[in-house]
Design a protein around this motif. Sequence first.
Motif, PDB file in Angstrom:
ATOM      1  N   GLU A  95      41.156  12.091   8.741  1.00 56.57           N
ATOM      2  CA  GLU A  95      40.690  12.749  10.015  1.00 56.57           C
ATOM      3  C   GLU A  95      39.400  12.010  10.430  1.00 56.57           C
ATOM      4  O   GLU A  95      39.308  12.168  11.599  1.00 56.57           O
ATOM      5  CB  GLU A  95      40.196  14.221   9.700  1.00 56.57           C
ATOM      6  N   LEU A  98      40.471  10.021  13.822  1.00 58.40           N
ATOM      7  CA  LEU A  98      40.678  10.817  14.965  1.00 58.40           C
ATOM      8  C   LEU A  98      39.417  10.240  16.133  1.00 58.40           C
ATOM      9  O   LEU A  98      38.299  10.042  15.808  1.00 58.40           O
ATOM     10  CB  LEU A  98      40.499  12.180  14.829  1.00 58.40           C
ATOM     11  N   ASP A 106      45.797  11.830  20.566  1.00 57.24           N
ATOM     12  CA  ASP A 106      45.491  11.189  19.426  1.00 57.24           C
ATOM     13  C   ASP A 106      46.929  10.690  18.670  1.00 57.24           C
ATOM     14  O   ASP A 106      46.968   9.717  17.898  1.00 57.24           O
ATOM     15  CB  ASP A 106      44.511  12.227  18.229  1.00 57.24           C
ATOM     16  N   ALA A 155      45.922  13.962  12.036  1.00 58.64           N
ATOM     17  CA  ALA A 155      45.744  12.508  11.694  1.00 58.64           C
ATOM     18  C   ALA A 155      47.251  11.987  10.780  1.00 58.64           C
ATOM     19  O   ALA A 155      47.731  11.225  11.333  1.00 58.64           O
ATOM     20  CB  ALA A 155      44.718  12.190  10.817  1.00 58.64           C
TER      21      ALA A 155
END
Length: 290
Positions: A95, A98, A106, A155
């Motif tokens: 994460e 990101l 993303d 992610a």
Amino acid sequence: MDISFENVDYIYQPNSPFQFQALKNLSFEIKSGEFVAIVGHTGSGKSTVIQHLNGLLRPTHGKTKIGDFTLTSDHKPKDMKSLREQVGIVFQYPEHQLFEETVEKDISFGPANFGVATEQIKERVKTSIEAVGISTDLLNRSPFELSGGQMRRVAIAGVLAVEPKVLVLDEPTAGLDPKGRKEIMNMFYRLHKEKGLTTILVTHHMEDALKFSDKVIVLEKGTKYLEGSVQEVFSNQARLNKVQLDIPEILTVVKEINNRFGLSIDYQGQSLDELAVQVSVGLKGLKKHE
């Protein structure tokens, strides 16, 4: 996708006062479709191995093969981008990587970077969020407005959207509570099976290695210390203890139960509840023969 390391050495900053040999004559094979755990303490060479898997590093000596790609100190494939498209890496705390304005952007970044058409990207985003359990309602949200668990799944969806053939998991459950760790690992195992991936789990959680892996490779100071099936590796408790590694706690419990009650329960991935039933049945069987 088959993977092999053939007598691989890797030296950081060679011919300098800071020279350090991270890998030493390392050889192993991973067959296409296998789920392999690589374990070892800090400094064992795990991170260096990961960076060889998508060509971020090339051997100082020896050879690595990832599918049809061969890398040596003086040779790298012309199409390194294609190699990196086929090897997806989920790093610790993914994460933290990101950065886009929305969840959709993303997740789209990876496939767009590899030249995937816009319509295909939309379909991949949809498929990826379904795979990780993220609602379409979140696609227009900022990833930084989400919970930690949701951010991690976003992610991971970004890695899956590239549609890799090899999935490398570098301590993917770091920082998660037991429930979150279980959910994420079950998700990875389901994806491994459904998509026929070659999956490499780098972990210090022996329980995860035991539960999900077909094979375990133990590294120690840049060398291969042990390699074999889960049963073969974790039956070597004395050797593992020599390098400060323990066998999974569940195996210790099963061993203690067998020794204490004279049973011969064989651990095959059972839950604690299932083991309790086996113990109960075994004890009743012993009483009948008294």
